[in-house]
Design a protein around this motif. Structure first.
Motif, PDB file in Angstrom:
ATOM      1  N   ASP B 198       0.804  -1.230   0.000  1.00 39.19           N
ATOM      2  CA  ASP B 198       0.000   0.000   0.000  1.00 39.19           C
ATOM      3  C   ASP B 198       0.836   1.279   0.000  1.00 39.19           C
ATOM      4  N   PHE B 199       2.154   1.161   0.162  1.00 41.59           N
ATOM      5  CA  PHE B 199       2.977   2.372   0.289  1.00 41.59           C
ATOM      6  C   PHE B 199       3.217   3.050  -1.056  1.00 41.59           C
ATOM      7  N   ARG B 200       3.168   4.375  -1.032  1.00 50.67           N
ATOM      8  CA  ARG B 200       3.632   5.178  -2.166  1.00 50.67           C
ATOM      9  C   ARG B 200       5.080   5.564  -1.897  1.00 50.67           C
ATOM     10  N   LEU B 201       5.888   5.654  -2.945  1.00 51.81           N
ATOM     11  CA  LEU B 201       7.317   5.943  -2.779  1.00 51.81           C
ATOM     12  C   LEU B 201       7.502   7.349  -2.185  1.00 51.81           C
ATOM     13  N   GLU B 202       7.888   7.385  -0.935  1.00 46.10           N
ATOM     14  CA  GLU B 202       7.999   8.663  -0.231  1.00 46.10           C
ATOM     15  C   GLU B 202       9.021   8.545   0.897  1.00 46.10           C
ATOM     16  N   VAL B 203       9.917   9.518   0.946  1.00 49.48           N
ATOM     17  CA  VAL B 203      10.878   9.618   2.048  1.00 49.48           C
ATOM     18  C   VAL B 203      10.305  10.564   3.094  1.00 49.48           C
ATOM     19  N   HIS B 204      10.439  10.174   4.355  1.00 51.88           N
ATOM     20  CA  HIS B 204      10.088  11.065   5.461  1.00 51.88           C
ATOM     21  C   HIS B 204      11.342  11.433   6.224  1.00 51.88           C
ATOM     22  N   ILE B 205      11.661  12.720   6.261  1.00 50.46           N
ATOM     23  CA  ILE B 205      12.732  13.219   7.128  1.00 50.46           C
ATOM     24  C   ILE B 205      12.113  14.233   8.080  1.00 50.46           C
ATOM     25  N   ASP B 206      12.786  14.528   9.186  1.00 48.65           N
ATOM     26  CA  ASP B 206      12.196  15.469  10.143  1.00 48.65           C
ATOM     27  C   ASP B 206      12.662  16.901   9.850  1.00 48.65           C
ATOM     28  N   THR B 207      12.224  17.837  10.659  1.00 50.05           N
ATOM     29  CA  THR B 207      12.521  19.248  10.348  1.00 50.05           C
ATOM     30  C   THR B 207      14.011  19.566  10.478  1.00 50.05           C
ATOM     31  N   ASP B 208      14.722  18.906  11.397  1.00 53.71           N
ATOM     32  CA  ASP B 208      16.170  19.139  11.473  1.00 53.71           C
ATOM     33  C   ASP B 208      16.843  18.699  10.184  1.00 53.71           C
ATOM     34  N   GLU B 209      16.455  17.505   9.739  1.00 57.50           N
ATOM     35  CA  GLU B 209      17.062  16.966   8.518  1.00 57.50           C
ATOM     36  C   GLU B 209      16.661  17.804   7.310  1.00 57.50           C
ATOM     37  N   GLY B 210      15.375  18.168   7.249  1.00 58.02           N
ATOM     38  CA  GLY B 210      14.889  18.988   6.131  1.00 58.02           C
ATOM     39  C   GLY B 210      15.527  20.365   6.100  1.00 58.02           C
ATOM     40  N   ASN B 211      15.735  20.959   7.274  1.00 57.10           N
ATOM     41  CA  ASN B 211      16.354  22.281   7.315  1.00 57.10           C
ATOM     42  C   ASN B 211      17.864  22.200   7.108  1.00 57.10           C
ATOM     43  N   ALA B 212      18.490  21.123   7.577  1.00 58.64           N
ATOM     44  CA  ALA B 212      19.936  20.966   7.354  1.00 58.64           C
ATOM     45  C   ALA B 212      20.242  20.966   5.861  1.00 58.64           C
ATOM     46  N   CYS B 213      19.390  20.311   5.067  1.00 55.69           N
ATOM     47  CA  CYS B 213      19.650  20.257   3.618  1.00 55.69           C
ATOM     48  C   CYS B 213      18.812  21.277   2.862  1.00 55.69           C
ATOM     49  N   ALA B 214      18.119  22.164   3.592  1.00 54.67           N
ATOM     50  CA  ALA B 214      17.327  23.253   2.996  1.00 54.67           C
ATOM     51  C   ALA B 214      16.375  22.735   1.926  1.00 54.67           C
ATOM     52  N   LEU B 215      15.675  21.655   2.246  1.00 53.57           N
ATOM     53  CA  LEU B 215      14.798  21.007   1.267  1.00 53.57           C
ATOM     54  C   LEU B 215      13.644  21.903   0.837  1.00 53.57           C
ATOM     55  N   GLN B 216      13.519  22.062  -0.473  1.00 51.37           N
ATOM     56  CA  GLN B 216      12.370  22.739  -1.075  1.00 51.37           C
ATOM     57  C   GLN B 216      11.736  21.766  -2.057  1.00 51.37           C
ATOM     58  N   SER B 217      10.568  22.141  -2.585  1.00 48.34           N
ATOM     59  CA  SER B 217       9.877  21.191  -3.475  1.00 48.34           C
ATOM     60  C   SER B 217      10.693  20.905  -4.740  1.00 48.34           C
ATOM     61  N   ASP B 218      11.572  21.835  -5.136  1.00 47.10           N
ATOM     62  CA  ASP B 218      12.338  21.621  -6.374  1.00 47.10           C
ATOM     63  C   ASP B 218      13.792  21.192  -6.109  1.00 47.10           C
ATOM     64  N   THR B 219      14.112  20.823  -4.878  1.00 44.62           N
ATOM     65  CA  THR B 219      15.482  20.388  -4.575  1.00 44.62           C
ATOM     66  C   THR B 219      15.693  18.981  -5.135  1.00 44.62           C
ATOM     67  N   PRO B 220      16.799  18.762  -5.883  1.00 41.81           N
ATOM     68  CA  PRO B 220      17.036  17.423  -6.432  1.00 41.81           C
ATOM     69  C   PRO B 220      17.228  16.382  -5.326  1.00 41.81           C
ATOM     70  N   ALA B 221      16.658  15.200  -5.505  1.00 40.57           N
ATOM     71  CA  ALA B 221      16.787  14.121  -4.520  1.00 40.57           C
ATOM     72  C   ALA B 221      16.938  12.799  -5.257  1.00 40.57           C
ATOM     73  N   GLU B 222      17.734  11.929  -4.701  1.00 44.01           N
ATOM     74  CA  GLU B 222      18.049  10.664  -5.353  1.00 44.01           C
ATOM     75  C   GLU B 222      18.226   9.575  -4.296  1.00 44.01           C
ATOM     76  N   LEU B 223      17.669   8.394  -4.552  1.00 42.70           N
ATOM     77  CA  LEU B 223      17.867   7.245  -3.657  1.00 42.70           C
ATOM     78  C   LEU B 223      19.031   6.422  -4.180  1.00 42.70           C
ATOM     79  N   LEU B 224      19.944   6.068  -3.283  1.00 41.05           N
ATOM     80  CA  LEU B 224      21.109   5.260  -3.665  1.00 41.05           C
ATOM     81  C   LEU B 224      21.212   4.081  -2.727  1.00 41.05           C
ATOM     82  N   LYS B 225      21.608   2.944  -3.280  1.00 40.01           N
ATOM     83  CA  LYS B 225      21.719   1.745  -2.439  1.00 40.01           C
ATOM     84  C   LYS B 225      22.971   1.850  -1.571  1.00 40.01           C
TER      85      LYS B 225
END
Lengths: 225, 225
Positions: B198-225
């Protein structure tokens, strides 16, 4: 005005002991242990730098900063004095620590979490590069200071001397990586390099970055080019 | 109880358009664009999950949660209802959002910055794994709820369906890396993998993590093994 010698020696002694232990145990010495200086990673909580004139405006004519705690960089200290920061929505942060000695510009350094709580939209800047950044009001026991600009999020950076820069193969203005280990392992991929003969090898990250990677004094840290 | 279709379709449509554009322009298609589903990275601000009994204790007999905003995971929502969290030093956080629907345990998820401000010493845990974690008091319009345990920092994690897991070559409980680009480029090296049909592909990070990397809706993101 000199930091206590025990603080300076501790990381150096640990560094030498670590290297000797690897050699004694006949195990390969990790690159970091071969470096000319030990790597220290410190979290900078929100703070400000002020001019002599700003200190007088906030604390009174003739008043100067009083060192409370010496920092790892030579001659730098957290002052006993602090101010109240008033943000764009009249929200405040009390007890904003002043770092000394005085500089030739006024600058407030916040983590993004602080900035969002106050309603600031702040850019990521190299310390000292404040043109076009938001301003704020500071309040001290003697009065207010209006800063027309100078509220920034400091770019995560590493201080190093030329010998360190040669070891890591970087120069002033380069970016390198800081890999933090542990349960919240995180790699900061754009760590700005600052080089000066007076610098001790030290990374400065802010509270968001430090909390994101759950940095403690014993958390493994490594500089990568 | 169904999220608005426009929200679901947008990331899917962007994903398809991105792939088609790369092919049309004859440029090599990045691995992420070949994935079965688009990668969405969302910041979870502090929140809590409550049992049916806890909602009644806090809001009154027979009261249930009212969806205010649908989240990306199917059926999950931010409720209109919020509570006041009272920490160990009697410091409080007001308007702690409740996420619905109700669960079979009570759990408060804070960023480390929140926890430090309140005086909590919280561990990093997988959601639901709360044995031995600190407790707290919650206050609602109808009364108090004492939680004996359940205050955690959630491990950064990625939700994915089995098809995504096969594409990335990971399984439930594995760790992978999340590389965030931009001016504050950061790689989260221990992103926990959670797999469910039932899961949709989505990463959850908290506000410290989101603010540390200054995440915005258009910030590039990539999953790596």
């Amino acid at each position: 005005m000199i930091p206590p010698p025990s603080l300076i020696q501790r990381t150096q002694v640990e560094h030498l002991v670590r290297r000797a232990l690897y050699e004694r145990l006949g195990r390969p010495v990790p690159r970091g242990a071969l470096a000319p200086n030990p790597l220290v990673v410190n979290v900078s909580a929100r703070h400000c730098h002020l001019t002599v004139q700003a200190v007088e405006a906030l604390f009174g004519k003739g008043r100067t900063l009083t060192p409370m705690k010496w920092l790892y960089q030579k001659g730098q200290y957290a002052a006993q004095e602090s101010v109240t920061l008033i943000g764009p929505r009249s929200r405040v942060i009390s007890n904003l620590r002043i770092l000394g000695p005085c500089r030739d510009i006024n600058q407030v350094e916040l983590a993004l979490t602080d900035a969002i709580a106050l309603g600031f939209d702040i850019p990521v800047r190299l310390s000292g590069s404040i043109a076009g950044t938001p301003g704020c009001m500071l309040m001290g026991p003697n009065g207010f200071l209006e800063m027309k600009e100078g509220v920034i999020r400091a770019s995560p950076h590493v201080h190093m001397c030329p010998e360190d820069a040669a070891f890591y193969g970087v120069k002033k203005g380069d970016f390198m990586k800081l890999r933090i280990g542990g349960q919240c392992a995180t790699t900061f991929d754009r760590l700005l390099v600052r080089v000066d003969p007076d610098f001790r090898l030290e990374v400065h990250i802010d509270t968001d970055e430090g909390n994101a990677c759950a940095l403690q004094s014993d958390t493994p840290a490594e500089l990568l080019k």
